[in-house]
Design an enzyme around this catalytic site. Structure first.
Site: not given
Ligand code: NAD
Length: 257
Positions: A152, A156, A139
């Site tokens: 978080y 990260k 992130s």
């Molecule tokens: P999301 O909530 O859409 O997806 C998260 C996924 O993780 C889902 O498939 C969920 O079922 C799974 N998950 C959660 N807890 C779990 C567990 N205990 N075991 C197995 N799976 C589990 O979120 P996203 O935004 O797609 O996030 C995905 C990654 O991207 C994360 O690591 C997040 O920190 C990172 N990220 C997101 C953003 C953003 O703005 N959305 C920005 C930077 C980084």
């Protein structure tokens, strides 16, 4: 031969987008994450449209034994893991003095420790085959901080350290490991934190989007899931073989300031 790609947390958002991008290249996939069984099955089937095979493994990323089984199942089913994408993640927004202890532990377990467990399990096979790609979806918060996201941001930043350290260990085995650092992407993870952020800062939900999330993204636009997925495809390509132990920002200019 089709590559095998394991993607944690790929039932939603960025992980599902990355799965679709690798599926379009005919890859075999192991998807993982939570959600309604019929939805997961529909996604799994959809990922096979381009000829690759796709299986679902329900490992909980807080459980090391289940994570080890995820990697073992991928190796048993497809003969090895070519690309490991550590993507599962959750968020919780709260001032540090009120931060629930169980939420801290859960975020560190899912957003940091799970990547150690997948990497630990996948590296022996990658070393033996002298090739592998590990992509950690980190992130912008791996590089800079925001208030109210102590767990978080800590997790990260930890992922960046893990990425650099493992890169040095595996570099001579044809294995690269890198972190992708997206800014805000409109996924369920982000949608869910809007009400809490509004509460923590005493502003409206619309203001959270414009004044908090997009304030530092110079483009004033959210990052698209497909843009993150395209970067993962690049990092997994032969052209990226000398890129290791580093991060690629996709944040609309956020961390340039
Ligand atoms: P999301 O909530 O859409 O997806 C998260 C996924 O993780 C889902 O498939 C969920 O079922 C799974 N998950 C959660 N807890 C779990 C567990 N205990 N075991 C197995 N799976 C589990 O979120 P996203 O935004 O797609 O996030 C995905 C990654 O991207 C994360 O690591 C997040 O920190 C990172 N990220 C997101 C953003 C953003 O703005 N959305 C920005 C930077 C980084």
């Amino acid at each position: 031969m089709a590559r095998t790609v394991v993607i944690t947390g790929s039932t939603s958002g960025i992980g599902l987008g990355i799965a679709k991008a690798f599926a379009a290249e005919g890859a075999n996939l192991v998807i993982n994450g939570f959600g309604p069984a019929d939805e997961i099955e529909a996604n799994r089937k959809g990922l096979e449209a381009h000829g690759g095979k796709s299986i679902y493994h329900g490992a909980d990323m807080t459980k090391p034994a289940e994570i080890a089984d995820l990697i073992a199942t991928a190796e048993k089913t497809f003969g090895g893991v070519d690309v490991l994408v550590n993507n599962a993640g959750i968020q919780h927004v709260s001032p540090v003095e009120d931060f629930p202890i169980d939420k801290w532990d859960q975020i560190i377990a899912i957003n940091l420790n799970s990547s150690f467990h997948t990497i630990r399990a996948a590296v022996p096979g990658m070393k033996a085959r002298k090739k592998g790609r590990i992509i950690n979806v980190a992130s912008a918060h791996a590089l800079v901080a925001s208030p109210y996201k102590s767990a978080y941001v800590a997790a990260k930043h930890g992922i960046m350290g893990l990425t650099k350290s493992v890169a040095l260990e595996v570099a001579e085995f044809g294995i690269t490991i890198n972190a992708i650092c997206p800014g805000y992407v409109l996924t369920p993870l982000v949608e869910k934190q809007i009400p809490d952020t509004a509460k923590a800062r005493g502003i409206s939900e619309e203001q959270v989007k414009t004044d908090v999330m997009l304030r530092l993204q110079a483009t004033k636009e959210f990052v698209a899931i497909e843009e993150v997925a395209a970067t993962a495809i690049f990092l997994a390509s032969d052209a990226a073989r000398q890129i290791t132990g580093t991060s690629i920002s996709i944040d609309g200019g956020w961390t340039a300031q």
